[in-house]
Design a protein around this motif. Sequence first.
Motif, PDB file in Angstrom:
ATOM      1  N   GLU A 108      22.497  24.506  29.418  1.00  0.00           N
ATOM      2  CA  GLU A 108      23.335  23.333  29.724  1.00  0.00           C
ATOM      3  C   GLU A 108      24.715  23.456  29.074  1.00  0.00           C
ATOM      4  OE1 GLU A 108      23.070  20.541  31.553  1.00  0.00           O
ATOM      5  OE2 GLU A 108      20.993  20.714  32.216  1.00  0.00           O
ATOM      6  N   ASN A 145      16.321  23.125  35.959  1.00  0.00           N
ATOM      7  CA  ASN A 145      15.710  23.500  34.690  1.00  0.00           C
ATOM      8  C   ASN A 145      14.303  24.047  34.917  1.00  0.00           C
ATOM      9  OD1 ASN A 145      18.031  22.559  33.514  1.00  0.00           O
ATOM     10  ND2 ASN A 145      17.117  20.744  32.629  1.00  0.00           N
ATOM     11  N   ARG A 178      26.218  25.965  32.531  1.00  0.00           N
ATOM     12  CA  ARG A 178      25.945  24.889  33.494  1.00  0.00           C
ATOM     13  C   ARG A 178      26.189  25.381  34.925  1.00  0.00           C
ATOM     14  NH1 ARG A 178      22.641  20.962  34.454  1.00  0.00           N
ATOM     15  NH2 ARG A 178      22.955  21.192  36.664  1.00  0.00           N
ATOM     16  N   ASP A 179      27.155  26.289  35.096  1.00  0.00           N
ATOM     17  CA  ASP A 179      27.457  26.822  36.423  1.00  0.00           C
ATOM     18  C   ASP A 179      26.245  27.542  37.029  1.00  0.00           C
ATOM     19  OD1 ASP A 179      27.847  28.749  34.337  1.00  0.00           O
ATOM     20  OD2 ASP A 179      28.994  30.016  35.706  1.00  0.00           O
ATOM     21  N   LEU A 214      23.054  26.891  36.296  1.00  0.00           N
ATOM     22  CA  LEU A 214      22.084  25.854  36.644  1.00  0.00           C
ATOM     23  C   LEU A 214      22.464  25.163  37.953  1.00  0.00           C
ATOM     24  CD1 LEU A 214      21.351  24.286  33.139  1.00  0.00           C
ATOM     25  CD2 LEU A 214      19.892  25.840  34.460  1.00  0.00           C
ATOM     26  N   ASP A 215      23.767  24.973  38.178  1.00  0.00           N
ATOM     27  CA  ASP A 215      24.217  24.366  39.433  1.00  0.00           C
ATOM     28  C   ASP A 215      23.849  25.235  40.633  1.00  0.00           C
ATOM     29  OD1 ASP A 215      25.278  22.195  38.062  1.00  0.00           O
ATOM     30  OD2 ASP A 215      27.319  23.002  38.042  1.00  0.00           O
TER      31      ASP A 215
END
Length: 84
Positions: free
Chosen positions: A49, A16, A53-54, A56-57
């Motif tokens: 999020e 983040n 989310r992918d 951010l991963d």
Amino acid sequence: LEILKQNQFSPMKVENQIAILYCGTKGLLMNVPKHLIQAFELEFLEVMEAKHRDILDVLEQGIIGDNETLVLEKVASEVAAKYK
């Protein structure tokens, strides 16, 4: 500077922080009033999020490629438009 202000004992996840720093260093927050930066951050990260989310991963791994920057810029632009 108003980005990345965090409450004590509530550290922000690294991915983040990377996403927010990208927005700040690429000028994606230029049209967001200073007093609304934290609100922008919250909404931006909620969208990331929930829908990305992918991405951010991948950021968590320290990778920022074309796909990641495209998504960050698109989401930041959409969210920032609400805070003009």
